[in-house]
Motif scaffolding. Structure first.
Motif, PDB file in Angstrom:
ATOM      1  N   GLU A  94       6.635   4.634  15.987  1.00  0.00           N
ATOM      2  CA  GLU A  94       6.727   3.498  16.692  1.00  0.00           C
ATOM      3  C   GLU A  94       5.798   2.186  16.761  1.00  0.00           C
ATOM      4  O   GLU A  94       5.996   1.121  17.050  1.00  0.00           O
ATOM      5  CB  GLU A  94       6.636   4.062  18.256  1.00  0.00           C
ATOM      6  N   MET A  95       4.748   2.554  15.980  1.00  0.00           N
ATOM      7  CA  MET A  95       3.589   1.629  15.789  1.00  0.00           C
ATOM      8  C   MET A  95       3.947   0.875  14.273  1.00  0.00           C
ATOM      9  O   MET A  95       3.209   0.244  13.865  1.00  0.00           O
ATOM     10  CB  MET A  95       2.459   2.377  15.718  1.00  0.00           C
ATOM     11  N   GLY A  96       5.004   1.248  13.670  1.00  0.00           N
ATOM     12  CA  GLY A  96       5.262   0.790  12.416  1.00  0.00           C
ATOM     13  C   GLY A  96       4.484   1.503  11.110  1.00  0.00           C
ATOM     14  O   GLY A  96       4.759   1.259  10.194  1.00  0.00           O
ATOM     15  N   ASP A 116       1.033  -1.255  -0.035  1.00  0.00           N
ATOM     16  CA  ASP A 116      -0.057  -0.049  -0.046  1.00  0.00           C
ATOM     17  C   ASP A 116       0.908   1.205   0.187  1.00  0.00           C
ATOM     18  O   ASP A 116       0.575   2.243  -0.605  1.00  0.00           O
ATOM     19  CB  ASP A 116      -0.892  -0.015   1.093  1.00  0.00           C
ATOM     20  N   VAL A 117       2.000   1.300   0.942  1.00  0.00           N
ATOM     21  CA  VAL A 117       2.917   2.260   0.606  1.00  0.00           C
ATOM     22  C   VAL A 117       3.797   2.643  -0.743  1.00  0.00           C
ATOM     23  O   VAL A 117       3.688   3.615  -1.351  1.00  0.00           O
ATOM     24  CB  VAL A 117       3.748   2.255   1.982  1.00  0.00           C
ATOM     25  N   ARG A 118       3.892   1.439  -1.231  1.00  0.00           N
ATOM     26  CA  ARG A 118       4.704   1.466  -2.375  1.00  0.00           C
ATOM     27  C   ARG A 118       3.565   2.121  -3.428  1.00  0.00           C
ATOM     28  O   ARG A 118       4.290   2.952  -4.272  1.00  0.00           O
ATOM     29  CB  ARG A 118       5.091  -0.203  -2.815  1.00  0.00           C
ATOM     30  N   ASN A 119       2.368   1.533  -3.462  1.00  0.00           N
ATOM     31  CA  ASN A 119       1.581   2.023  -4.369  1.00  0.00           C
ATOM     32  C   ASN A 119       1.281   3.335  -4.449  1.00  0.00           C
ATOM     33  O   ASN A 119       0.937   4.184  -5.158  1.00  0.00           O
ATOM     34  CB  ASN A 119       0.149   1.164  -4.423  1.00  0.00           C
TER      35      ASN A 119
END
Length: 77
Positions: free
Chosen positions: A41-43, A16-19
């Motif tokens: 901290e939560m990713g 999702d981040v890549r897209n």
């Protein structure tokens, strides 16, 4: 941090981040860009900026991945 204070290693972004990054490049009309992010901290990924002519050589050197060759292939295709 470029002076060696941070470890650099290959990493795959979540899809999702890549897209989202790829969509931003498309919307901006860029074929290449370096995105700066912070992982909390939560990713969670927090986008800071995109650089249309970002620096990458130091990452290639430290992580041992062929970024320059990939960019050259992209820009000549």
């Amino acid at each position: 941090w470029r002076r060696g204070l941070v470890k650099v290693k290959p990493f795959s972004l979540p899809n999702d981040v890549r897209n989202r990054c790829l969509n931003l490049l498309k919307r901006l009309g860029l074929r290449y860009g370096c995105s700066d992010m912070i992982v909390d901290e939560m990713g969670g990924f927090n986008f800071l900026e995109i650089n249309p002519n970002g620096q990458w050589q130091f990452i290639e050197d430290r992580a041992g991945i062929p970024i320059g060759k990939s960019i050259a292939r992209l820009l000549t295709s």
